[in-house]
Design a protein around this motif. Structure first.
Motif, PDB file in Angstrom:
ATOM      1  N   LEU A   1     -18.722  32.783 -57.750  1.00 50.58           N
ATOM      2  CA  LEU A   1     -19.510  32.200 -56.157  1.00 50.58           C
ATOM      3  C   LEU A   1     -18.424  31.097 -55.109  1.00 50.58           C
ATOM      4  CD1 LEU A   1     -21.266  33.675 -54.160  1.00 50.58           C
ATOM      5  CD2 LEU A   1     -23.185  31.815 -55.540  1.00 50.58           C
ATOM      6  N   SER A   2     -18.125  29.530 -55.835  1.00 53.95           N
ATOM      7  CA  SER A   2     -17.731  28.824 -54.960  1.00 53.95           C
ATOM      8  C   SER A   2     -16.668  29.599 -54.644  1.00 53.95           C
ATOM      9  CB  SER A   2     -17.745  27.470 -56.048  1.00 53.95           C
ATOM     10  OG  SER A   2     -18.999  27.315 -56.450  1.00 53.95           O
ATOM     11  N   PHE A   3     -16.190  30.830 -55.666  1.00 54.40           N
ATOM     12  CA  PHE A   3     -14.531  30.610 -54.921  1.00 54.40           C
ATOM     13  C   PHE A   3     -14.853  31.752 -53.907  1.00 54.40           C
ATOM     14  CE2 PHE A   3     -13.761  27.238 -57.617  1.00 54.40           C
ATOM     15  CZ  PHE A   3     -12.557  25.846 -57.313  1.00 54.40           C
ATOM     16  N   THR A   4     -15.491  32.231 -54.274  1.00 55.05           N
ATOM     17  CA  THR A   4     -15.663  34.096 -54.031  1.00 55.05           C
ATOM     18  C   THR A   4     -15.794  34.410 -51.939  1.00 55.05           C
ATOM     19  OG1 THR A   4     -16.895  34.987 -55.567  1.00 55.05           O
ATOM     20  CG2 THR A   4     -17.341  36.184 -53.566  1.00 55.05           C
ATOM     21  N   GLN A   5     -16.030  33.676 -51.166  1.00 57.74           N
ATOM     22  CA  GLN A   5     -15.304  33.943 -49.857  1.00 57.74           C
ATOM     23  C   GLN A   5     -14.584  33.296 -49.593  1.00 57.74           C
ATOM     24  OE1 GLN A   5     -18.119  31.474 -47.247  1.00 57.74           O
ATOM     25  NE2 GLN A   5     -17.084  31.590 -45.163  1.00 57.74           N
ATOM     26  N   LEU A   6     -13.642  32.540 -50.135  1.00 53.59           N
ATOM     27  CA  LEU A   6     -12.509  31.790 -50.136  1.00 53.59           C
ATOM     28  C   LEU A   6     -11.345  32.768 -50.591  1.00 53.59           C
ATOM     29  CD1 LEU A   6     -10.162  29.313 -49.454  1.00 53.59           C
ATOM     30  CD2 LEU A   6     -10.270  29.093 -51.555  1.00 53.59           C
ATOM     31  N   TRP A   7     -11.626  33.968 -51.882  1.00 48.98           N
ATOM     32  CA  TRP A   7     -11.348  34.747 -52.157  1.00 48.98           C
ATOM     33  C   TRP A   7     -11.090  36.324 -51.162  1.00 48.98           C
ATOM     34  CZ3 TRP A   7     -14.028  39.714 -53.593  1.00 48.98           C
ATOM     35  CH2 TRP A   7     -13.315  40.506 -54.361  1.00 48.98           C
ATOM     36  N   MET A   8     -12.511  36.461 -50.669  1.00 46.27           N
ATOM     37  CA  MET A   8     -12.369  37.438 -50.068  1.00 46.27           C
ATOM     38  C   MET A   8     -11.503  37.641 -48.393  1.00 46.27           C
ATOM     39  SD  MET A   8     -16.061  37.706 -49.950  1.00 46.27           S
ATOM     40  CE  MET A   8     -17.055  38.919 -50.763  1.00 46.27           C
ATOM     41  N   VAL A   9     -12.003  36.310 -47.611  1.00 46.65           N
ATOM     42  CA  VAL A   9     -10.979  35.572 -46.423  1.00 46.65           C
ATOM     43  C   VAL A   9      -9.334  35.252 -47.249  1.00 46.65           C
ATOM     44  CG1 VAL A   9     -10.593  33.954 -45.238  1.00 46.65           C
ATOM     45  CG2 VAL A   9     -12.805  34.378 -45.435  1.00 46.65           C
ATOM     46  N   LYS A  10      -8.768  34.793 -47.759  1.00 52.54           N
ATOM     47  CA  LYS A  10      -7.607  34.885 -48.253  1.00 52.54           C
ATOM     48  C   LYS A  10      -6.472  36.534 -48.635  1.00 52.54           C
ATOM     49  CE  LYS A  10      -7.098  29.788 -48.173  1.00 52.54           C
ATOM     50  NZ  LYS A  10      -6.592  28.606 -49.361  1.00 52.54           N
TER      51      LYS A  10
ATOM     52  N   GLY B   1     -10.843  26.108 -60.187  1.00 50.66           N
ATOM     53  CA  GLY B   1     -10.014  25.036 -58.728  1.00 50.66           C
ATOM     54  C   GLY B   1      -8.705  24.564 -59.017  1.00 50.66           C
ATOM     55  N   ARG B   2      -8.488  24.034 -60.819  1.00 48.42           N
ATOM     56  CA  ARG B   2      -7.874  23.900 -61.445  1.00 48.42           C
ATOM     57  C   ARG B   2      -6.604  25.218 -61.855  1.00 48.42           C
ATOM     58  NH1 ARG B   2      -2.860  20.955 -61.297  1.00 48.42           N
ATOM     59  NH2 ARG B   2      -1.966  19.921 -63.803  1.00 48.42           N
TER      60      ARG B   2
ATOM     61  N   SER C   1       0.614  35.925 -57.683  1.00 47.83           N
ATOM     62  CA  SER C   1       0.087  36.525 -56.371  1.00 47.83           C
ATOM     63  C   SER C   1      -0.987  36.569 -56.797  1.00 47.83           C
ATOM     64  CB  SER C   1       0.748  38.115 -56.474  1.00 47.83           C
ATOM     65  OG  SER C   1       0.503  39.027 -57.512  1.00 47.83           O
ATOM     66  N   ALA C   2      -2.006  36.505 -55.474  1.00 50.45           N
ATOM     67  CA  ALA C   2      -3.718  37.154 -55.736  1.00 50.45           C
ATOM     68  C   ALA C   2      -4.086  35.885 -56.354  1.00 50.45           C
ATOM     69  CB  ALA C   2      -3.657  38.632 -55.842  1.00 50.45           C
ATOM     70  N   PRO C   3      -3.699  34.159 -56.678  1.00 53.92           N
ATOM     71  CA  PRO C   3      -4.307  33.865 -58.061  1.00 53.92           C
ATOM     72  C   PRO C   3      -5.796  33.683 -58.071  1.00 53.92           C
ATOM     73  CG  PRO C   3      -3.042  32.343 -56.718  1.00 53.92           C
ATOM     74  CD  PRO C   3      -3.218  33.897 -55.873  1.00 53.92           C
ATOM     75  N   LEU C   4      -6.361  33.683 -56.622  1.00 52.75           N
ATOM     76  CA  LEU C   4      -8.465  33.880 -56.818  1.00 52.75           C
ATOM     77  C   LEU C   4      -8.930  34.713 -57.266  1.00 52.75           C
ATOM     78  CD1 LEU C   4      -8.341  32.177 -53.473  1.00 52.75           C
ATOM     79  CD2 LEU C   4      -9.846  31.660 -55.102  1.00 52.75           C
ATOM     80  N   THR C   5      -8.278  35.911 -57.089  1.00 47.44           N
ATOM     81  CA  THR C   5      -8.743  37.290 -57.662  1.00 47.44           C
ATOM     82  C   THR C   5      -8.897  37.285 -59.235  1.00 47.44           C
ATOM     83  OG1 THR C   5      -7.439  38.872 -56.217  1.00 47.44           O
ATOM     84  CG2 THR C   5      -8.240  39.735 -57.910  1.00 47.44           C
ATOM     85  N   HIS C   6      -7.136  36.279 -59.895  1.00 42.15           N
ATOM     86  CA  HIS C   6      -7.131  36.413 -61.131  1.00 42.15           C
ATOM     87  C   HIS C   6      -8.160  35.263 -61.759  1.00 42.15           C
ATOM     88  CE1 HIS C   6      -2.943  38.034 -60.753  1.00 42.15           C
ATOM     89  NE2 HIS C   6      -2.985  38.035 -62.306  1.00 42.15           N
ATOM     90  N   VAL C   7      -8.657  34.571 -61.025  1.00 44.67           N
ATOM     91  CA  VAL C   7     -10.098  33.208 -61.108  1.00 44.67           C
ATOM     92  C   VAL C   7     -10.746  33.616 -61.645  1.00 44.67           C
ATOM     93  CG1 VAL C   7     -10.797  31.203 -60.754  1.00 44.67           C
ATOM     94  CG2 VAL C   7      -8.236  31.294 -60.600  1.00 44.67           C
ATOM     95  N   VAL C   8     -11.761  35.215 -59.868  1.00 41.78           N
ATOM     96  CA  VAL C   8     -12.612  35.120 -60.153  1.00 41.78           C
ATOM     97  C   VAL C   8     -13.435  36.327 -61.009  1.00 41.78           C
ATOM     98  CG1 VAL C   8     -13.532  34.694 -57.506  1.00 41.78           C
ATOM     99  CG2 VAL C   8     -11.943  36.751 -57.803  1.00 41.78           C
ATOM    100  N   LEU C   9     -11.453  37.020 -61.291  1.00 47.86           N
ATOM    101  CA  LEU C   9     -11.890  38.459 -62.255  1.00 47.86           C
ATOM    102  C   LEU C   9     -12.518  37.295 -63.851  1.00 47.86           C
ATOM    103  CD1 LEU C   9     -10.042  40.973 -61.961  1.00 47.86           C
ATOM    104  CD2 LEU C   9     -11.840  40.967 -62.353  1.00 47.86           C
TER     105      LEU C   9
END
Length: 423
Positions: free
Chosen positions: A234-243, A369-370, A381-389
């Motif tokens: 959840l800490s990275f969800t907003q960042l994932w949605m925007v970026k 974050g790391r 590509s899409a590193p945030l997607t990999h992490v939140v998944l």
């Protein structure tokens, strides 16, 4: 101790205090731009204030104060905690530097660590096992209510009076509550030895011994910690949605706040009620109920990472992620309390909070974050997607440990309940 004869009033009072605790805890988030500017602190320092300084104090103090609550007056322990965190919330409003704010927030966290271990023990004692999941769900509704109220206060009272005045007002409110609580004494000195907790070191050894001898308890705590990895995601969800999903930052922030308040609170209450009703029918009790909740939410939670942003499936999956962890609070806490002796309840609750804060919140956020930085550096590509998944799958995987807890709970009951002889 006439207050124990009014359990509903006790529950309502503890819920109000829990809401206040989460308002005070999250006010830094609501006023982050103003506080960063006024104190001239960096983003890294701000991250330290809302993360590391909190976990270091809150997690370890929860275990220590939990052991005290098993030995001495739980109401006085809570009153002392409310007084300390409220006084330091008031002091936060006077902070003129990063160091001063860090010191104040450290003791806000220390004070707040007194509440949940003692409150969970009190509620377990005052309400029957058949209603325990519902009661725990209502109490933990304070989490989403407090988070939502903190942002609401920042946007209303805080907008007109400033962040410092808001901290002053919250501090005074808590100090008044603490003084009133101090009059509700609980004399445990007359209790027989086996009904009171032991000194800290011996009490911790007892709790660790319980976990070694009761696999269901061990698996349940492990599962509950893993489920909280959702909060790292959840800490990275907003960042994932925007970026990576191209959504507008301001509008999605409002959606996240509204949906988390609505579905988090709904999850707490509905999850608690359903937990009590189904636990009596399922062989594995409350852990089996949590497995059902995870199975129900798993597909929409994962699917929403891939569907079109703004679609109905997107919002269903988002809300499922907000609903799931709070829906499990009632059943998880009810199950844990049912597995331990009365004189260890607060310590076990404190130990669970310590594990959640250190392994899921602190290390989980750090690892997430790391991982984002490493994947980005490698050109993924899409590193945030990999992490939140990954956080989604870890939380869903906690269902395996909840299932093990359910299995060992059944075996434990079968080993102690004699089978009636056939005629």
């Amino acid at each position: 101790m006439l207050w124990k004869k009014r359990p509903t009033a006790v529950l309502a009072s503890l819920l109000v205090i829990h809401v206040l605790a989460h308002i005070d805890r999250n006010m830094l988030l609501g006023f982050s731009p103003q506080i960063i500017a006024d104190l001239k602190i960096s983003n890294t320092q701000y991250g330290f204030l809302v993360g590391v300084v909190w976990v270091l104090s809150f997690g370890f103090m929860a275990l220590f104060l939990g052991s005290l609550a098993d030995r001495f007056s739980r109401t006085r322990i809570i009153a002392a905690g409310v007084f300390i965190w409220s006084l330091c919330t008031w002091a936060s409003g006077h902070a003129q530097s990063f160091e001063q704010m860090a010191l104040a927030r450290f003791f806000v966290a220390s004070g707040e660590a007194a509440l949940v271990p003692a409150a969970v023990s009190i509620l377990t004692e005052l309400f029957s096992e058949q209603r325990r999941s519902t009661i725990m769900g209502i109490f933990f509704m304070g989490i989403p209510m407090g988070i939502g109220a903190s942002f609401l206060l920042a946007g209303t009272f805080g907008a007109s009076h400033g962040w410092r005045s808001t901290f002053y007002a919250l501090g005074w409110m808590g100090i008044v509550i603490a003084v009133l609580l101090a009059f509700l004494n609980e004399d445990r000195s007359q209790a027989v030895t086996h009904e009171r907790g032991a000194p800290f070191v011996q009490q911790v050894r007892t709790v660790l011994g319980l976990m070694r001898s009761r696999p269901a308890l061990l698996f349940l705590i492990i599962a509950f910690v893993l489920l909280h990895i959702l909060f790292a995601g959840l800490s990275f969800t907003q960042l994932w949605m925007v970026k990576e999903r191209g959504m507008d930052a301001s509008s999605i922030a409002a959606h996240i706040g509204t949906f988390q308040l609505l579905f988090g609170a709904t999850g707490s209450v509905v999850g608690g009620i359903v937990g009590d009703r189904l636990a009596r029918r399922l062989p594995g009790g409350h852990p089996a109920v949590i497995v059902l909740f995870i199975a129900m939410c798993a597909v929409p939670m994962v699917a929403y990472r891939f569907v079109a942003p703004g679609s109905w499936a997107f919002y269903v999956g988002m809300c499922a992620g907000f609903f799931l962890p709070l829906a499990c609070y009632g059943s998880a806490n009810a199950a844990i309390m049912s597995m331990v002796p009365s004189q260890t309840r607060s310590t076990v609750a404190g130990f669970t909070m310590l594990c959640i804060n250190v392994f899921a919140i602190a290390l989980g956020n750090l690892a997430a974050g790391r991982a984002v930085d490493m994947l980005a550096a490698q050109g993924v590509s899409a590193p945030l997607t990999h992490v939140v998944l990954a956080t989604d799958f870890i939380a869903i995987g906690s269902g395996a440990f909840f299932a093990l807890a359910a299995l060992f709970s059944v075996r434990r009951r079968e080993s102690v309940i004699p089978v009636p002889a056939r005629a």
